[in-house]
Write an enzyme that holds these catalytic residues in place. Structure first.
Site, PDB file in Angstrom:
ATOM      1  N   ASP A 100      32.260  36.853  45.011  1.00 11.86           N
ATOM      2  CA  ASP A 100      32.297  38.014  44.118  1.00 11.86           C
ATOM      3  C   ASP A 100      31.176  38.997  44.467  1.00 11.86           C
ATOM      4  O   ASP A 100      30.226  38.676  45.192  1.00 11.86           O
ATOM      5  CB  ASP A 100      32.162  37.518  42.672  1.00 11.86           C
ATOM      6  CG  ASP A 100      32.826  38.447  41.665  1.00 11.86           C
ATOM      7  OD1 ASP A 100      33.108  39.599  42.003  1.00 11.86           O
ATOM      8  OD2 ASP A 100      33.044  38.002  40.519  1.00 11.86           O
ATOM      9  N   ASP A 136      40.392  42.665  37.654  1.00 11.83           N
ATOM     10  CA  ASP A 136      39.980  41.915  36.467  1.00 11.83           C
ATOM     11  C   ASP A 136      40.968  42.131  35.335  1.00 11.83           C
ATOM     12  O   ASP A 136      40.854  41.494  34.289  1.00 11.83           O
ATOM     13  CB  ASP A 136      38.578  42.350  36.019  1.00 11.83           C
ATOM     14  CG  ASP A 136      37.492  41.582  36.761  1.00 11.83           C
ATOM     15  OD1 ASP A 136      37.818  40.581  37.419  1.00 11.83           O
ATOM     16  OD2 ASP A 136      36.318  41.979  36.680  1.00 11.83           O
TER      17      ASP A 136
HETATM   18  C1  GLA Z   1      33.815  39.441  38.004  1.00 10.02           C
HETATM   19  C2  GLA Z   1      35.117  38.862  38.508  1.00 10.02           C
HETATM   20  C3  GLA Z   1      35.719  37.975  37.440  1.00 10.02           C
HETATM   21  C4  GLA Z   1      34.746  36.888  37.081  1.00 10.02           C
HETATM   22  C5  GLA Z   1      33.429  37.497  36.637  1.00 10.02           C
HETATM   23  C6  GLA Z   1      32.378  36.428  36.444  1.00 10.02           C
HETATM   24  O1  GLA Z   1      34.046  40.346  36.975  1.00 10.02           O
HETATM   25  O2  GLA Z   1      35.999  39.853  38.907  1.00 10.02           O
HETATM   26  O3  GLA Z   1      36.932  37.423  37.894  1.00 10.02           O
HETATM   27  O4  GLA Z   1      34.552  36.070  38.204  1.00 10.02           O
HETATM   28  O5  GLA Z   1      32.940  38.416  37.599  1.00 10.02           O
HETATM   29  O6  GLA Z   1      31.174  36.957  36.041  1.00 10.02           O
END
Ligand code: GLA
Length: 721
Positions: free
Chosen positions: A477, A544
């Protein structure tokens, strides 16, 4: 695939149905002649006549009637007789930027060489592609530009890149190095871009080209949620299946520029390449700068044809590693199920329930390390928090493996929280400008990855975790954009690109060391969804936003350039956590299994009906997962009118297909739309819904689905009899 006609000094790059043609003019400039339907190699003199135009100056040697300002070009520069947007800008010691690039030599070879340090398409056998290299030189300064063009045998695709060499004896700076530039003749066209924001990525915009410059870019240090490094120039009248479309994608994950400039004579200069704020790359005498790779796809079969070529190329000749071809696991991720609030028993319970319905891997998301109890602390401290997970990751991974599932893990390796042991020990390891405040995003700072000691530390901490337990998947990420982009190690104008190069170097190292691990990239969802990262990680968390209806637009737009196999898509809980919409489990399943499929909720909390549907969705997916992973996508109906969306995936041998229909907002007593299928064998007969119907009938008469209740969906499975 590449022919050179010495008499007219013309190069023909021949795809199955396309040609890309360029020539050396009588004064040695590299002229763009054609990118479109296939033409037979032959003299093209007179096709693009050069006539004198008022206020377009003439190079001294060329004289009257010849100006770079009116010449269709392949590598335009600045400071001389072309006033349009340059592809290459080099600053000389006296501050001037003039560069007159003239032909010096060329070579054509089978295959495709690697691009040092950068992601690029590749071939597995020399016969798959030919590569043309052309060297241009500026006599006054000694600067040389080496252009590289690869024509693929089986794809109407050309990859381009360029390398700038300072063969002069004084230091210089590269200010711009756009990987692809070409000038299209006048025509009625639109520019397609993919735009949005966090949780709303890659919505399609199609706007008619008009005089002046139109385009998109990123100044955020990543390819970004806001704009994507892909554009298409689409002829007026082009539809999903008919007409011409030209797509350009950049295999690069940092700042970029992608634009079209319509000039005084309606010619459109189309360009794509790296372009960072204050970009300034020093070139000592003898040094070279390598620009990233651009992919150029021509389609005479509409937008659908363009997308299918991109999909095949990115899926099979950009993505690498075991999971390029291997079946990807159905996973369950705990993020939306628990956020930071979990312990071993909770996770095992989520996994166990998921196992019951056929899920194959459990992914532990954010919150397993350091003092990470919310998003304010702990990034950088990649040590398991044993208060939450007694016995560490190994104990948890063993429990998950004991269920007959595999175990995956989230990381955010490029970041550090000011509230972390790493930051306390090395407060200077983040990007920052001495004497200025450090801006945070999601309470975090960006590590200065281009510094070897920082990269080594990150590499050592991540790989130590990967070795500590049976970890089969990594979600990589990246949750903020770059600010205060400066480093003690490099001049400020280089830091943006150095960061991306350092990221690629790290990914190259880690993915080579862990070839059996499936890597999925993520940047707050789809903030770094680009062709470049697919070289290291074959799938990306698309957004997300996991709402099935929002996902229709996001996945539709993403599919313009990127294959279904690259789009991470999960079934999540309702009411949905991003938009509070409630949609049927079946719809959530049908939308999610169109991509790299998974779940992101606690199945223990589902009603028995929803659980049964989830189980049925997994069973349905298992029937078609190979088809979805390797088939050809046909977009049948865009979600744009908010009534319905539909698409189908057809096996390469046309023996099978899956058609999906999602109703969006219902209308009372609505007409039955006609859903004409695509890509089938017209002479074959297909079994569908218990009947046997001709491929010709399905494609010309079509199905007559009902617009169902709000947010409902259905599928048709077609099998050739
Ligand atoms: C980002 C990712 C999510 C999750 C969060 C965790 O927003 O896109 O899928 O992994 O971080 O903090």
């Amino acid at each position: 695939m590449i022919a050179y006609l010495a008499d007219s000094r013309t190069f023909f790059l021949q795809g199955p149905r396309s040609s890309y043609v360029l020539a050396i003019t009588r004064h040695g400039h590299l002229q763009h002649l054609h990118w479109g339907a296939r033409v037979q190699p032959g003299a093209l003199d007179g096709i693009a006549p050069l006539i004198d135009r008022a206020f377009s100056p003439n190079p001294l040697a060329a004289g009257h009637g010849y100006s770079l300002d009116t010449l269709g070009q392949e590598c335009p520069t600045g400071g001389l007789t072309d006033f349009r947007s340059p592809a290459v800008l080099v600053e000389h010691p006296d501050g001037t930027q003039a560069l007159e690039l003239v032909y010096e030599s060329h070579a054509i070879a089978a295959g495709k060489p690697k691009l040092a340090g950068l992601p690029a398409t590749y071939v597995e056998a020399a016969g798959e592609a030919d590569t043309l290299s052309i060297v241009l030189a500026d006599r006054a300064s000694g600067v040389r530009v080496e252009l590289s063009y690869t024509q693929f045998r089986d794809h109407d695709a050309v990859s381009r890149s360029l390398r700038i060499v300072n063969a002069g004896d004084a230091p210089r700076c590269v200010l711009r190095a756009l990987s692809a530039s070409l000038d299209l003749p006048p025509g009625e066209r639109s520019l397609m871009t993919l735009n949005g924001a966090w949780a709303r990525e890659r919505h399609v915009d199609l706007t008619p080209l008009r005089p002046g410059t139109q385009g998109v870019g990123s100044r955020r240090g990543t390819s970004s949620h806001q704009h994507n490094p892909f554009i298409a120039v689409v002829d007026a009248g082009t539809t999903e299946e008919h007409g011409e479309a030209r797509g350009l994608a950049l295999a690069y994950s940092g700042c970029f520029l992608a634009q079209a400039e319509v000039d005084q004579f309606a010619e459109a200069r189309v360009q794509i390449g790296l372009d960072a704020p204050a970009f300034r790359w020093r070139l000592a005498p003898g040094a070279a700068f390598q620009a990233p790779e651009a992919l150029l796809v021509w389609s005479g079969d509409g937008l659908g044809g363009m997308s299918r070529t991109f999909h095949r190329l990115l899926r099979t000749r950009m993505a690498r590693g075991r999971y390029r071809d291997a079946q990807r696991p159905i996973l369950i991720n705990n993020w939306e199920a628990t956020y930071f609030n979990f312990d071993t028993e909770k996770l095992v319970a989520i996994a166990a329930k998921a196992k019951e319905i056929g899920v194959e891997m459990m992914v532990l998301d954010d919150g397993w390390f350091g003092a990470r109890k919310d998003d304010k602390a702990g990034l950088g401290d990649w040590v398991c928090n044993e208060a939450k997970l007694p016995g560490g990751l190994k104990a948890l991974a063993d429990r998950i493996e004991g269920l007959g599932m595999r175990f995956g893990l989230w990381f955010e390796p490029e970041m550090v929280n000011p509230d972390s042991d790493l930051y306390r020990a090395h407060p200077d390891w983040c990007l920052h400008i001495p004497g200025r405040d450090r801006s945070t995003g999601r309470s975090q700072l960006v590590l200065d990855l281009a510094r070897p000691e920082v990269a080594d530390h990150v590499y050592r901490s991540i790989t130590a975790v990967l070795r500590s337990a049976r970890i089969s998947y990594v979600k990589w990420d990246m949750n903020r954009h770059l600010t205060e982009v400066a480093s003690p190690a490099f001049p400020a104008g280089e830091v943006h690109h150095r960061y991306v190069l350092a990221l690629y170097a790290m990914l190259e190292r880690i993915t080579a060391e862990f070839p059996d691990v499936l890597f999925e990239s993520c940047s707050g969802g789809g903030g770094r969804f680009d062709a470049g990262l697919l070289h290291y990680m074959p799938q990306v968390w698309t957004s997300d936003n996991s709402d099935a209806i929002c996902r229709l637009d996001i996945q539709h737009g993403t599919s313009m350039a990127y294959p279904l196999s690259s789009m991470g898509a999960h079934v999540s809980a309702c009411p949905n956590h991003q938009v509070h919409r409630t949609t049927p489990m079946l719809t959530r399943g049908h939308v999610a299994f169109t991509g790299a499929f998974g779940f992101e909720l606690d199945l223990n909390k589902l009603s028995p009906e929803d659980l049964a549907t989830a189980r049925a969705v997994v069973a349905e997916y298992n029937r078609v997962r190979d088809l979805l992973a390797g088939g050809d996508l046909y977009r049948l109906r865009a979600p744009a009118d908010r009534r319905a969306a539909s698409w189908m995936v057809v096996a390469p041998d046309r023996s099978r297909a899956l058609v999906t229909w999602v109703s969006i907002v219902a209308e009372a007593n609505a007409p039955f739309p006609v859903l004409r299928l695509r890509g089938l064998d017209p002479s074959a007969r297909y079994r569908v819904d218990g009947e046997v119907v001709g491929g010709d009938v399905l494609m010309s008469i079509g199905l007559r689905p009902r617009i169902g209740h709000d947010f409902t969906s259905r599928t048709w499975h077609l099998e050739r009899v």
